[in-house]
Design an enzyme around this catalytic site. Structure first.
Site, PDB file in Angstrom:
ATOM      1  N   CYS A  50      10.644  51.129  -2.050  1.00  0.00           N
ATOM      2  CA  CYS A  50      11.616  49.974  -2.526  1.00  0.00           C
ATOM      3  C   CYS A  50      11.157  49.558  -3.951  1.00  0.00           C
ATOM      4  O   CYS A  50      11.991  49.011  -4.638  1.00  0.00           O
ATOM      5  CB  CYS A  50      11.134  48.530  -1.557  1.00  0.00           C
ATOM      6  SG  CYS A  50       9.471  47.993  -1.606  1.00  0.00           S
ATOM      7  N   PRO A 111      -2.958  49.216  -1.025  1.00  0.00           N
ATOM      8  CA  PRO A 111      -3.252  50.383  -0.292  1.00  0.00           C
ATOM      9  C   PRO A 111      -1.878  51.203   0.035  1.00  0.00           C
ATOM     10  O   PRO A 111      -1.812  52.478   0.365  1.00  0.00           O
ATOM     11  CB  PRO A 111      -4.225  50.500   0.711  1.00  0.00           C
ATOM     12  CG  PRO A 111      -3.773  49.186   1.331  1.00  0.00           C
ATOM     13  CD  PRO A 111      -3.270  48.518  -0.105  1.00  0.00           C
ATOM     14  N   GLY A 185      13.935  32.819   6.025  1.00  0.00           N
ATOM     15  CA  GLY A 185      14.241  33.278   4.822  1.00  0.00           C
ATOM     16  C   GLY A 185      14.253  34.828   4.600  1.00  0.00           C
ATOM     17  O   GLY A 185      13.794  35.429   5.736  1.00  0.00           O
ATOM     18  N   ILE A 190       9.706  36.496   0.890  1.00  0.00           N
ATOM     19  CA  ILE A 190       9.413  36.695   2.383  1.00  0.00           C
ATOM     20  C   ILE A 190       9.418  38.185   2.724  1.00  0.00           C
ATOM     21  O   ILE A 190       8.579  38.528   3.529  1.00  0.00           O
ATOM     22  CB  ILE A 190      10.904  36.033   3.133  1.00  0.00           C
ATOM     23  CG1 ILE A 190      10.770  34.612   3.051  1.00  0.00           C
ATOM     24  CG2 ILE A 190      10.794  36.600   4.706  1.00  0.00           C
ATOM     25  CD1 ILE A 190       9.492  33.942   4.009  1.00  0.00           C
TER      26      ILE A 190
END
Length: 417
Positions: A50, A111, A185, A190
Site C-alpha cells: 500500500c 517488521p 471510520g 483507521i
C-alpha cells in the site's frame, strides 16, 4: 549487467498516484514474466504494497523498466515520471537493505515490510525471474535486517499512533488474539491502526463507516466484516476494543451508549481509543469504571517517549547498512571477473591437453619417460609464460612499470636484487 531499482512510494507520491501503478497479487506472476520477455531486463522482482511499488532489476537499460511500468498499467509516462525514483547499483543495494530493515517505512522499524519483501522474492522465484544477482541481493537484505534488529533497538520503541494503540491494548488484555475489535471510520489513520491490530490476529474485526462501501472494502481487506454506523449503539457491548477516528463534528459514541455496553458486558473491561479531532467519544466516558479511554494526547506521550531512542537506533542501523553495502558490492565486482577466470582456465586446459597428447605420442614412440616428463614441464612453462612475457617485452615505456608490477603480483614473482 547492473542492479537497478525503479520505485514510487509514500515519500514521493500521494495515494492517488501510487494506486495507479500498484500490482494486484494475482497479476504479479504474469507481470514479472512480461517484464523479462518484453524488455532487456535479465532478472526482476516486484515489491508492491500500500505504501510502495518497486521494481528490482538486473539490466543494462534502466529506462526500459520505466517504459514498461507505464505501458503495463496503461498510464502516461509523464503522469508518473515526477514521482518515480531510479536508483543505480550502489544506491539500489543500500535501498534494498534499508527497506528490509524498516528504515524506509512510514513507521520506522516496522517488521511487516520484511515479510512483504520475502513474499515478493517467493513470487519472483516461482515466475523464474530471480537470477543469481537478485537472489544474492535479497538474501543479503534479509541477513542485514536480522542484524539490524539484533544489534539495535530499532523495533523496541513505539513511534506511531497505531503502534501505541496496540501497545496499550496489550497491557490490558493478556492476548489480543482473543479480543473483538470495532473500528469506527475508514480513513488513513483507521486503516493504519487496523493493519497493526490485524497483525495480532484478533477473534473478530468489524468496521463501521458513514460510507458503507468504503467501510466494507476496508473490512474485507482485514478479513473482517462491516456494520452500519447506526448499529454501534446496539452492538457496542460485543466489542472489547474500539478505535474511532472520523470527521464528525459531534461525538458518535456517547456516555449513555457506553454505560449500556458496560452493563451488557457484565463489567468486562473495554479498551477505547479516540483519535478524532474533534472527539468521537464523549469525554465523560473516560470516568466510567472498566473503561480504558485513550485520546490523541495520551498516545502522543507514548510515541514521544520512543522517538529519541528510535532515532539513536536508526543511526546505528545506517552504519551497519553502509558496511554491508560495501561488502555486497565487492561480491558483485568479483562476479565481473568470473568470465575472465573461466576463459583463462579454458585456455590453460587447452595448452595442458595439447602438451599431454604430445608427451603421450613420444612415450608411444619409445622415448625415455624421464626425458618426456622434463620436456612436458618445459613446454608447459614456456607456453603459460609466453603471453605475459610477450606483453612485457612489447609494452610501451610509459606502460612498462605498471606492467612489471602487475605481472609480479599475478605470478607472485620477486625480481632479482
Amino acid at each position: 549487467m547492473s542492479l537497478f531499482t525503479l520505485g514510487i512510494n509514500h515519500h514521493t507520491a500521494p495515494l492517488t498516484v501510487r494506486e495507479q501503478v500498484a500490482f494486484h497479487a494475482e497479476r504479479l506472476h504474469q507481470a514479472l514474466m512480461d517484464l523479462i520477455r518484453a524488455k532487456p531486463v535479465l532478472e526482476a522482482a516486484i515489491l508492491s504494497t500500500c505504501n510502495r511499488t518497486e521494481l528490482y532489476c538486473a539490466t543494462e537499460k534502466p529506462e526500459a523498466a520505466v517504459d514498461w511500468l507505464a505501458e503495463f498499467h496503461a498510464v502516461e509516462r509523464n503522469a508518473i515520471q515526477p514521482y518515480l525514483y531510479t536508483l543505480p547499483q550502489r544506491e539500489s543495494v543500500r535501498h534494498a537493505f534499508r527497506v528490509a530493515s524498516g528504515l524506509d517505512s512510514m513507521v520506522i522499524g516496522e517488521p511487516q515490510i520484511l515479510g512483504q519483501m520475502k513474499d515478493a522474492v517467493r513470487v519472483a522465484e516461482e515466475a523464474g525471474t530471480l537470477g543469481t544477482t537478485l537472489h544474492k541481493l535479497f538474501q543479503r537484505s534479509f541477513a542485514v535486517a536480522k542484524e539490524v534488529r539484533t544489534a539495535t533497538a530499532i523495533g523496541a520503541n513505539i513511534v506511531s499512533m497505531a503502534a501505541a494503540c496496540v501497545h496499550l491494548a496489550g497491557q490490558i488484555f493478556e492476548s489480543l488474539s482473543e479480543q473483538r475489535i470495532l473500528f469506527v471510520g475508514a480513513g488513513e489513520m483507521i486503516e493504519l491502526c487496523a493493519t497493526h491490530f490485524a497483525a495480532q490476529t484478533p477473534k473478530e474485526i468489524a468496521v463501521a463507516n458513514r460510507t458503507a462501501e468504503r467501510g466494507l472494502a476496508l473490512a474485507q481487506r482485514l478479513g473482517g466484516h462491516a456494520i452500519r454506523l447506526d448499529e454501534i449503539g446496539e452492538r457496542l457491548g460485543e466489542f472489547d476494543i474500539v478505535v474511532s477516528c472520523t470527521a464528525s463534528p459531534l461525538p458518535i459514541i456517547g456516555l449513555g451508549m457506553v454505560e449500556r455496553a458496560v452493563r451488557a458486558r457484565r463489567r468486562r473491561p473495554m479498551f477505547m481509543v479516540d483519535l478524532a479531532v474533534p472527539r468521537d467519544i464523549e469525554a465523560e466516558v473516560g470516568e466510567l469504571d472498566d473503561i480504558f479511554l485513550y485520546r490523541v494526547d495520551d498516545l502522543a506521550q507514548v510515541v514521544e517517549a520512543g522517538v529519541e531512542s528510535r532515532q539513536a537506533a536508526v543511526v546505528e542501523a545506517e552504519e551497519i547498512i553502509s558496511t554491508r553495502v560495501d561488502t555486497f558490492l565487492h561480491w558483485l565486482e568479483a562476479r565481473d571477473t568470473v568470465p575472465t577466470i573461466c576463459a583463462l582456465r579454458e585456455h590453460a586446459e587447452e595448452l595442458r591437453c595439447s602438451e599431454v597428447e604430445y608427451a603421450l605420442r613420444r612415450l608411444r614412440r619409445g622415448d625415455d619417460p624421464a626425458r618426456v616428463l622434463d620436456l612436458l614441464s618445459q613446454r608447459l612453462t614456456n607456453k603459460f609464460l609466453h603471453a605475459p612475457m610477450h606483453s612485457l617485452n612489447t609494452s610501451m615505456p610509459e606502460e612498462r612499470a605498471g606492467m612489471r608490477a602487475l605481472v609480479a603480483r599475478l605470478f607472485q614473482a620477486r625480481g632479482r636484487r
